[in-house]
Write an enzyme that holds these catalytic residues in place. Structure first.
Site, PDB file in Angstrom:
ATOM      1  N   CYS A   1      13.035 -33.535 -32.964  1.00 46.28           N
ATOM      2  CA  CYS A   1      12.269 -34.266 -33.971  1.00 46.28           C
ATOM      3  C   CYS A   1      12.918 -34.309 -35.353  1.00 46.28           C
ATOM      4  CB  CYS A   1      10.898 -33.596 -34.033  1.00 46.28           C
ATOM      5  SG  CYS A   1       9.829 -34.146 -35.316  1.00 46.28           S
TER       6      CYS A   1
ATOM      7  N   CYS B   1      10.347 -27.646 -38.197  1.00 43.90           N
ATOM      8  CA  CYS B   1      10.545 -29.071 -37.935  1.00 43.90           C
ATOM      9  C   CYS B   1      11.476 -29.696 -38.973  1.00 43.90           C
ATOM     10  CB  CYS B   1       9.189 -29.764 -37.952  1.00 43.90           C
ATOM     11  SG  CYS B   1       9.318 -31.556 -37.834  1.00 43.90           S
TER      12      CYS B   1
ATOM     13  N   GLU C   1      14.350 -42.471 -36.771  1.00 47.82           N
ATOM     14  CA  GLU C   1      15.021 -42.379 -35.483  1.00 47.82           C
ATOM     15  C   GLU C   1      14.067 -42.581 -34.324  1.00 47.82           C
ATOM     16  OE1 GLU C   1      16.506 -38.552 -36.393  1.00 47.82           O
ATOM     17  OE2 GLU C   1      15.007 -37.575 -35.164  1.00 47.82           O
TER      18      GLU C   1
ATOM     19  N   CYS D   1       7.732 -36.346 -43.376  1.00 50.30           N
ATOM     20  CA  CYS D   1       6.370 -35.934 -43.021  1.00 50.30           C
ATOM     21  C   CYS D   1       5.890 -34.923 -44.050  1.00 50.30           C
ATOM     22  CB  CYS D   1       6.350 -35.318 -41.625  1.00 50.30           C
ATOM     23  SG  CYS D   1       4.699 -34.753 -41.117  1.00 50.30           S
TER      24      CYS D   1
ATOM     25  N   CYS E   1      10.394 -42.390 -27.630  1.00 52.35           N
ATOM     26  CA  CYS E   1       9.738 -41.493 -28.586  1.00 52.35           C
ATOM     27  C   CYS E   1       9.951 -42.108 -29.966  1.00 52.35           C
ATOM     28  CB  CYS E   1      10.416 -40.134 -28.461  1.00 52.35           C
ATOM     29  SG  CYS E   1       9.893 -38.943 -29.665  1.00 52.35           S
TER      30      CYS E   1
ATOM     31  N   CYS F   1       5.593 -28.310 -41.256  1.00 56.45           N
ATOM     32  CA  CYS F   1       5.727 -27.288 -40.213  1.00 56.45           C
ATOM     33  C   CYS F   1       7.109 -26.641 -40.342  1.00 56.45           C
ATOM     34  CB  CYS F   1       5.531 -27.894 -38.828  1.00 56.45           C
ATOM     35  SG  CYS F   1       3.936 -28.710 -38.671  1.00 56.45           S
TER      36      CYS F   1
HETATM   37  N1  SAH Z   1       3.615 -34.939 -36.215  1.00 54.42           N
HETATM   38  C1  SAH Z   1       3.254 -34.977 -34.846  1.00 54.42           C
HETATM   39  C2  SAH Z   1       4.211 -35.745 -33.982  1.00 54.42           C
HETATM   40  C3  SAH Z   1       5.676 -35.614 -34.223  1.00 54.42           C
HETATM   41  S1  SAH Z   1       6.418 -34.081 -33.824  1.00 54.42           S
HETATM   42  C4  SAH Z   1       3.048 -33.581 -34.329  1.00 54.42           C
HETATM   43  O1  SAH Z   1       3.430 -32.627 -35.003  1.00 54.42           O
HETATM   44  O2  SAH Z   1       2.479 -33.454 -33.248  1.00 54.42           O
HETATM   45  C5  SAH Z   1       6.439 -34.075 -32.053  1.00 54.42           C
HETATM   46  C6  SAH Z   1       6.465 -32.680 -31.447  1.00 54.42           C
HETATM   47  O3  SAH Z   1       7.723 -32.030 -31.699  1.00 54.42           O
HETATM   48  C7  SAH Z   1       5.392 -31.761 -32.022  1.00 54.42           C
HETATM   49  O4  SAH Z   1       4.751 -31.031 -31.010  1.00 54.42           O
HETATM   50  C8  SAH Z   1       6.207 -30.859 -32.910  1.00 54.42           C
HETATM   51  O5  SAH Z   1       5.546 -29.675 -33.188  1.00 54.42           O
HETATM   52  C9  SAH Z   1       7.465 -30.696 -32.111  1.00 54.42           C
HETATM   53  N2  SAH Z   1       8.613 -30.169 -32.835  1.00 54.42           N
HETATM   54  C10 SAH Z   1       8.929 -30.316 -34.134  1.00 54.42           C
HETATM   55  N3  SAH Z   1      10.084 -29.661 -34.423  1.00 54.42           N
HETATM   56  C11 SAH Z   1      10.499 -29.092 -33.278  1.00 54.42           C
HETATM   57  C12 SAH Z   1      11.611 -28.279 -32.921  1.00 54.42           C
HETATM   58  N4  SAH Z   1      12.530 -27.926 -33.821  1.00 54.42           N
HETATM   59  N5  SAH Z   1      11.711 -27.868 -31.646  1.00 54.42           N
HETATM   60  C13 SAH Z   1      10.787 -28.218 -30.726  1.00 54.42           C
HETATM   61  N6  SAH Z   1       9.719 -28.986 -30.986  1.00 54.42           N
HETATM   62  C14 SAH Z   1       9.566 -29.402 -32.256  1.00 54.42           C
HETATM   63 FE1  SF4 Z   2       5.184 -33.326 -39.344  1.00 59.84          FE
HETATM   64 FE2  SF4 Z   2       7.056 -32.120 -37.960  1.00 59.84          FE
HETATM   65 FE3  SF4 Z   2       4.736 -30.898 -38.364  1.00 59.84          FE
HETATM   66 FE4  SF4 Z   2       4.851 -33.027 -36.711  1.00 59.84          FE
HETATM   67  S1  SF4 Z   2       5.858 -31.037 -36.423  1.00 59.84           S
HETATM   68  S2  SF4 Z   2       3.343 -32.622 -38.322  1.00 59.84           S
HETATM   69  S3  SF4 Z   2       6.441 -34.221 -37.746  1.00 59.84           S
HETATM   70  S4  SF4 Z   2       6.203 -31.440 -39.935  1.00 59.84           S
END
Ligand code: SAH
Ligand code: SF4
Length: 344
Positions: A336, A119, A92, A112, A105, A116
């Protein structure tokens, strides 16, 4: 199977053109077609000879992204597009319009592997890396869409699905191609790579010395809490991460953005705000706070607005530059990986 034309940099395409005994200026014409006129099928390339069009069509595909869903937020400021790829994987892209800029974006991987907890993409696990062409085409399509409405794409952020530093070379190749003035010509300063904090790649990025902006997803200011929501912290703990960030700033003189998704009762406390101030207070840094986007697999809730404001105040009282990002497109699951995780 045909190769993706967007995977080739200028030199690679020139080589192909030369091997077909075509004049060198054909490369420039093809690049103008795909990157400036946004043509995406061979018939549109009226600048080329018929025989060259045919040959290109036999060997190359003019993009591999098939839009499958296109959702617009209620306030019209955010659009989210789900693309189906050749192998049926889904990614996406989110387009965000502001008064002074238009940001896309983009995704760097399908899924991934970093896991996390909060996420949606992390919950999918790692499926595969995107190719340079698949990354580039997300940007080109966004620019073409905006162009049709008389608008210009101004910024590109790697904050969609995936960990860009886990797909380092293809991501950097994509930026290099998009930057090339013979084609798309987007300034390197307009790109931001967001990473969960992969230390070896941050070092590599520092050595590469580009003008791409760097954002680090911090989300917690001590190891115990960070490891519980960002598992890669066990491998690359905070002290080491912050140390490499300091080196980066010293060497490049560039600011780092730290991202912080505020989760109710988890990392929205005064204690975390103070610890964060101590960690980054003397750095050339900016803190980007966003309230958590709720996701179905994770029980955490977005922090209350009052808490977010308090958190910010603790930082600004220590002279740390800080913004609270508006939650955008929450009605279209623009957080995300939220849409694609249901479609893979
Ligand atoms: N993997 C990279 C980039 C993609 S995620 C990273 O983690 O930085 C982009 C941003 O969205 C990151 O800061 C991530 O922590 C945040 N993110 C992921 N899931 C989220 C959520 N449910 N609510 C808010 N931010 C989120
Ligand atoms: Fe991967 Fe989501 Fe963690 Fe970014 S926030 S590193 S996309 S698991």
């Amino acid at each position: 199977m045909r190769s993706n034309l967007f995977d080739l940099d200028y030199e690679e395409l020139s080589k192909v053109i030369r091997s077909w005994d075509e004049p060198a200026y054909r490369t420039q014409q093809i690049w103008q077609g795909i990157f400036q006129k946004f043509w995406n099928n061979p018939e549109e390339f009226t600048t080329l000879s018929l025989s060259l069009r045919k040959k290109l069509d036999q060997k190359y595909i003019f993009g591999v992204l098939n839009p499958e869903k296109d959702l617009q937020s209620n306030d019209g400021s955010t659009r989210k597009i789900l693309y189906r790829l050749e192998d049926n994987a889904a990614i996406e892209t989110v387009l965000m319009g502001y008064t002074d800029r238009n940001t896309v974006c983009i995704s760097s991987q399908v899924g991934c592997g970093m896991g996390c907890k909060f996420c949606a993409t992390g919950n999918m696990g790692f499926i595969r890396n995107l190719s340079p062409g698949e990354i580039i085409e997300q940007v080109v399509k966004a620019a073409a869409d905006l162009g049709q409405n008389g608008k210009r794409l101004t910024n590109v952020v790697f904050m969609g699905m995936g960990e860009p530093f886990h797909n380092y070379q293809p991501v950097m190749k994509a930026v290099r191609i998009l930057n090339d003035p013979r084609g798309f010509g987007m300034g390197t300063r307009r790109f931001t790579i967001s990473t969960v904090g992969l230390i070896p790649e941050i070092r590599r990025f520092m050595k590469d010395n580009t003008q791409i902006n760097l954002a680090i997803s911090l989300h917690a200011a001590d190891d115990l809490l960070r490891s519980s929501i960002v598992p890669i912290n066990r491998k690359y703990p905070l002290t080491e991460l912050i140390a490499v960030c300091r080196q980066y700033i010293q060497k490049t003189n560039r600011r780092i953005t730290f991202e912080w998704a505020l989760i109710d009762g988890v990392n929205d406390t005064e204690e975390q705000a103070r610890k964060l101030s101590n960690l980054v207070g003397d750095m050339l840094a900016h803190v980007n706070i966003i309230q958590l986007n709720p996701v179905s697999h994770y029980g955490g809730k977005p922090a209350e607005e009052e808490k977010a404001l308090k958190f910010k105040k603790i930082l600004t009282d220590s002279d740390i530059s800080c913004t609270i990002r508006l939650r955008r497109g929450i009605d279209i699951q623009a957080g995300c990986g939220q849409l694609a995780s249901e479609s893979n």
